[in-house]
Scaffold this motif. Structure first.
Motif, PDB file in Angstrom:
ATOM      1  N   GLU A 122     -20.107  77.852  66.272  1.00 52.46           N
ATOM      2  CA  GLU A 122     -18.949  77.512  66.764  1.00 52.46           C
ATOM      3  C   GLU A 122     -18.017  78.573  65.623  1.00 52.46           C
ATOM      4  O   GLU A 122     -16.876  79.186  65.931  1.00 52.46           O
ATOM      5  CB  GLU A 122     -18.348  76.146  66.903  1.00 52.46           C
TER       6      GLU A 122
ATOM      7  N   GLU B 227     -12.274  71.470  73.727  1.00 51.54           N
ATOM      8  CA  GLU B 227     -12.055  70.510  74.829  1.00 51.54           C
ATOM      9  C   GLU B 227     -12.976  69.111  74.562  1.00 51.54           C
ATOM     10  O   GLU B 227     -12.178  68.039  74.504  1.00 51.54           O
ATOM     11  CB  GLU B 227     -12.437  71.047  76.500  1.00 51.54           C
ATOM     12  N   LEU B 228     -14.244  69.311  74.248  1.00 47.48           N
ATOM     13  CA  LEU B 228     -14.985  68.053  74.002  1.00 47.48           C
ATOM     14  C   LEU B 228     -14.517  67.581  72.625  1.00 47.48           C
ATOM     15  O   LEU B 228     -14.294  66.329  72.456  1.00 47.48           O
ATOM     16  CB  LEU B 228     -16.575  68.406  73.765  1.00 47.48           C
TER      17      LEU B 228
ATOM     18  N   THR C 236     -24.530  74.932  76.794  1.00 52.24           N
ATOM     19  CA  THR C 236     -23.314  75.821  76.258  1.00 52.24           C
ATOM     20  C   THR C 236     -23.058  74.747  74.856  1.00 52.24           C
ATOM     21  O   THR C 236     -22.140  75.179  73.974  1.00 52.24           O
ATOM     22  CB  THR C 236     -22.080  75.530  77.156  1.00 52.24           C
ATOM     23  N   ASN C 237     -23.634  73.674  74.645  1.00 52.48           N
ATOM     24  CA  ASN C 237     -23.276  73.025  73.341  1.00 52.48           C
ATOM     25  C   ASN C 237     -23.702  74.072  72.022  1.00 52.48           C
ATOM     26  O   ASN C 237     -24.707  74.441  71.850  1.00 52.48           O
ATOM     27  CB  ASN C 237     -24.230  71.871  73.218  1.00 52.48           C
TER      28      ASN C 237
ATOM     29  N   GLU D 270     -11.131  65.669  73.221  1.00 51.72           N
ATOM     30  CA  GLU D 270     -11.400  64.584  73.905  1.00 51.72           C
ATOM     31  C   GLU D 270     -11.788  63.520  73.109  1.00 51.72           C
ATOM     32  O   GLU D 270     -11.466  62.245  73.300  1.00 51.72           O
ATOM     33  CB  GLU D 270     -12.374  64.912  75.054  1.00 51.72           C
TER      34      GLU D 270
ATOM     35  N   ILE E  82     -16.199  80.755  77.403  1.00 50.76           N
ATOM     36  CA  ILE E  82     -16.506  79.651  77.939  1.00 50.76           C
ATOM     37  C   ILE E  82     -16.922  78.430  77.167  1.00 50.76           C
ATOM     38  O   ILE E  82     -16.294  77.218  76.827  1.00 50.76           O
ATOM     39  CB  ILE E  82     -17.277  79.705  79.276  1.00 50.76           C
ATOM     40  N   ALA E  83     -17.956  78.780  76.130  1.00 53.88           N
ATOM     41  CA  ALA E  83     -18.547  78.149  75.245  1.00 53.88           C
ATOM     42  C   ALA E  83     -17.587  77.342  74.284  1.00 53.88           C
ATOM     43  O   ALA E  83     -17.696  76.171  74.051  1.00 53.88           O
ATOM     44  CB  ALA E  83     -19.688  78.729  74.869  1.00 53.88           C
TER      45      ALA E  83
ATOM     46  N   THR F  85     -14.380  77.297  74.597  1.00 53.14           N
ATOM     47  CA  THR F  85     -13.280  76.444  75.122  1.00 53.14           C
ATOM     48  C   THR F  85     -13.932  74.888  75.490  1.00 53.14           C
ATOM     49  O   THR F  85     -13.702  73.944  75.174  1.00 53.14           O
ATOM     50  CB  THR F  85     -12.827  77.219  76.428  1.00 53.14           C
ATOM     51  N   GLN F  86     -15.196  75.102  75.886  1.00 47.31           N
ATOM     52  CA  GLN F  86     -15.805  73.942  76.170  1.00 47.31           C
ATOM     53  C   GLN F  86     -16.086  72.908  74.829  1.00 47.31           C
ATOM     54  O   GLN F  86     -15.730  71.831  74.784  1.00 47.31           O
ATOM     55  CB  GLN F  86     -17.067  73.824  76.868  1.00 47.31           C
TER      56      GLN F  86
ATOM     57  N   SER G 259     -19.209  84.382  78.609  1.00 48.58           N
ATOM     58  CA  SER G 259     -19.699  82.957  78.338  1.00 48.58           C
ATOM     59  C   SER G 259     -19.532  82.196  77.162  1.00 48.58           C
ATOM     60  O   SER G 259     -19.536  81.216  76.827  1.00 48.58           O
ATOM     61  CB  SER G 259     -21.341  83.222  78.475  1.00 48.58           C
TER      62      SER G 259
END
Length: 107
Positions: free
Chosen positions: A11, A93-94, A4-5, A97, A86-87, A89-90, A83
């Motif tokens: 993006e 979040e990354l 999912t990167n 972080e 989700i990608a 969102t991930q 999907s």
């Protein structure tokens, strides 16, 4: 399906589709990205990215009705799949972080 990167451009394309919602078709997406990035974007580069994102299962498309203003051609509209959401969102979040762990700096 691959990992999912997302790359930066992928993006941005997904975010543009999300922003444009029901109006997410090629030319509108191209204009949105060009305006935000303040640089030109070729149709070929955009359509290649849209195709790859659709192949990965992050986007789905549908063909709209033909219009006289387009010489009878149809527009292809894009929307995020689960999907794709989700990608995105991930990816968000990354980034958040990593930014939270980075030391503060000034320009």
């Amino acid at each position: 399906m691959k990992g999912t990167n997302l790359g930066e451009f992928q993006e941005i394309v997904l975010l543009s589709v999300l922003i444009l919602d029901e109006q997410a078709y090629g030319l509108k997406i191209q204009k949105e990205i060009s305006q935000r990035l303040k640089r030109s974007l070729s149709r070929g580069a955009l359509h290649a990215a849209l195709s790859r994102l659709e192949e990965k299962g992050y986007l789905e498309s549908r063909v709209g009705g033909a219009t006289a203003e387009r010489g009878g051609r149809r527009k292809r509209f894009y929307s995020l799949t689960q999907s794709g959401k989700i990608a995105l969102t991930q990816a968000k979040e990354l980034r958040e972080e990593m930014w939270s762990l980075a030391p503060k700096f000034s320009i």
